[in-house]
Write an enzyme that holds these catalytic residues in place. Structure first.
Site, mmCIF file in Angstrom:
data_model
loop_
_atom_site.group_PDB
_atom_site.id
_atom_site.type_symbol
_atom_site.label_atom_id
_atom_site.label_comp_id
_atom_site.label_asym_id
_atom_site.label_seq_id
_atom_site.Cartn_x
_atom_site.Cartn_y
_atom_site.Cartn_z
ATOM 1 N N ASP A 19 6.560 -0.804 7.952
ATOM 2 C CA ASP A 19 5.753 -1.335 6.842
ATOM 3 C C ASP A 19 6.499 -2.391 6.044
ATOM 4 O O ASP A 19 6.550 -2.339 4.809
ATOM 5 C CB ASP A 19 5.306 -0.206 5.914
ATOM 6 N N GLU A 54 -6.085 -0.954 6.183
ATOM 7 C CA GLU A 54 -5.018 -0.705 5.209
ATOM 8 C C GLU A 54 -4.120 -1.927 5.112
ATOM 9 O O GLU A 54 -4.376 -2.954 5.745
ATOM 10 C CB GLU A 54 -4.196 0.522 5.620
#
Length: 508
Positions: free
Chosen positions: A14, A175
């Site tokens: 991420d 997301e």
């Protein structure tokens, strides 16, 4: 000239990046580990050094509540008017914002935001901060989307209303939204397809930050889901940066498969060149990430060779990690060794913090050497080395006290399968442990004092892969631990580690 992916190896998923002058700063998810949110620095995008962590004080976040693959999710870093800001989700609690003038220094206590959803991001423009995150709450009747609001960066309070601005391409698991203003367009980039083999980055654009956003006709703009070379998998969750020459780059997560598309190293940080085409942005090489990438920059890539600690300094080096909220009174660096005091909390426990510290495994091919003195006084005392993925998936090689005898044991744990793979009575003295690793196996060796090395068996890497472990967002760590069965005379028992060295051959 070429550089090799991943640019930050081992479990570092991420990624988010920002530019400040001639410097780049990057953060990644840290989940249940403390210190939290590692921060990396580079001047050329291909060579990175960890300069600190954003969560370094136990009162910053309730790390004691972090479950396996819970805790801190998907940070975003931005630089605005001389200040660095990071926002992230703490699983089960909400979103927070922290700030620092010096990213390598201490960061502020968190401000909790009024806007929920995971994978939050910030966008600064014209004296305002806009905050976006995914949403699938009751107000949207359970459907997925990306929401946006103006927010006070210092208080986390929403200014005005929260608006849904895009519902993705239908790929599922929408997301990781980020907003950018380039030319006449606001670009909204997001992740879809889940964080495994179907992972992808999608893009939308609008003339106005509030929309209406139209999806790119060539979505996804980055994915390796159909890459039959299988050198890089699961690529997605991207952030965008513009370098000093106005070149566009994606930083994103990806995995290097060890065998059968499985990886025990976890999701790592990749760098992929991007291009503008017809007013859209896309990964340059047909929308795919590669391991070897052509590089026009002036710097050559220097691959780190490993980590070597003799515990001569009092201060912990930045790569070290602990579980949840550690009791630092269990650890003492004396200047020539690390003393671990055993805990009643077991390394297999899913709550609290055992006496355990580790670093990320950065390469498939690597060797780890650990030396320690075992002062065991009670039955059930044990200390040694561990390759740790989750409380249910790990391999251990350790010295254990049973009645009046000492044993060297290798134990494999994979879900409900627990096996003592090696058990041998050993003498007192300095224990030397060696772990040799390649893509397929870990091999365990030990010696006592100046004796020869003994082979203690091997274990398959596949049983520590994140894919087999289930909903596992982290990756393998190599570390040391100490634990006990009885608390009697606990303060007098200790385990003195004099060497910890782990290294590999670099990215292949």
């Amino acid at each position: 000239m070429k550089y090799q992916n991943p640019i930050i190896r081992g479990f570092n998923p991420d990624p988010s990046i920002c530019k400040a002058g001639g410097n780049y700063y990057l953060v990644t998810s840290s989940f249940e580990y403390f210190p939290g949110i590692p921060i990396y620095h580079s001047t050329d995008l291909v060579n990175w050094e960890q300069t600190g962590n954003c969560i370094t004080r136990e009162n910053q976040l309730p790390m004691d509540r972090a479950q396996a693959s819970g805790g801190i999710w998907a940070p975003t870093i931005r630089f605005h008017e001389g200040m660095f800001y990071v926002t992230a989700t703490f699983s089960g609690i909400g979103n927070f914002i922290i700030h620092a003038a010096n990213p390598a220094g201490e960061w502020s206590d968190p401000v909790w935001t009024e806007m929920d959803g995971i994978d939050p991001s910030m966008f600064f423009e014209d004296g305002k901060m806009y905050y976006c995150a995914n949403d699938c709450g009751s107000r949207w009747r359970g459907t997925e989307g990306i929401s946006l609001a103006e927010m006070d960066v210092n208080t986390g309070k929403v200014i005005g209303e929260i608006r849904r601005i895009w519902e993705g391409t239908g790929g599922g698991f929408l997301e990781a939204p980020h907003i950018y203003h380039i030319g006449d367009w606001y670009y909204l980039m997001a992740a879809e397809g889940g964080t495994h083999f179907g992972h992808m980055t999608t893009l939308a654009r609008s003339r106005d930050i509030w929309g209406t956003y139209e999806g790119c006709p060539q979505n996804p703009v980055l994915t390796n889901r159909n890459d039959t070379s299988k050198q890089a998998l699961c690529c997605g969750h991207a952030d965008l940066v513009v370098d000093e020459h106005d070149n566009l780059w994606f930083v994103h997560l990806g995995t290097r498969p060890a065998t059968d598309s499985l990886s025990h190293l976890g999701r790592e940080t990749f760098l992929t060149p991007a291009v503008l085409f017809d007013g859209w942005i896309r990964a340059a090489d047909g929308g795919r990430a590669r391991i070897d990438v052509e590089w026009s920059g002036e710097a050559g890539q220097v691959l780190p060779v490993g980590l070597d600690f003799d515990f001569s300094g009092k201060k912990w080096e930045k790569p070290w990690l602990f579980l949840r909220r550690p009791d630092m009174g269990k650890y003492c660096r004396t200047g020539d060794c690390l003393i671990l005091r055993p805990s009643m909390v077991k390394i297999t426990d899913k709550i609290n913090s055992p006496t355990f510290t580790a670093v990320r495994q950065m390469d498939f091919d690597c060797e780890t050497d650990i030396s320690f003195v075992f002062d065991a006084r009670q039955t059930g005392d044990e200390a040694g080395a561990v390759i740790y993925l989750t409380p249910d998936f790990m391999y251990r090689i350790f010295k254990c006290r049973e009645e009046d005898e000492n044993y060297l044991i290798v134990e494999k744990i994979a879900g409900d399968f627990v096996q003592t793979a090696y058990r041998e009575k050993i003498a007192d003295g300095i224990v030397h442990i060696k772990i040799k690793a390649d893509r397929l196996n870990y091999e365990f060796y030990y010696a006592i004092n100046e004796g020869s090395m003994h082979f203690a068996g091997k274990a398959s890497t596949r049983f520590l892969s994140c894919e087999l472990a289930g909903k596992c967002f982290t990756g393998a760590l190599i570390g040391i631990y100490a634990q006990m069965r009885k608390a009697t005379d606990a303060e007098a028992r200790y385990y003195c580690f004099r060497q910890f060295r782990t290294g590999g051959k670099g990215t292949e």
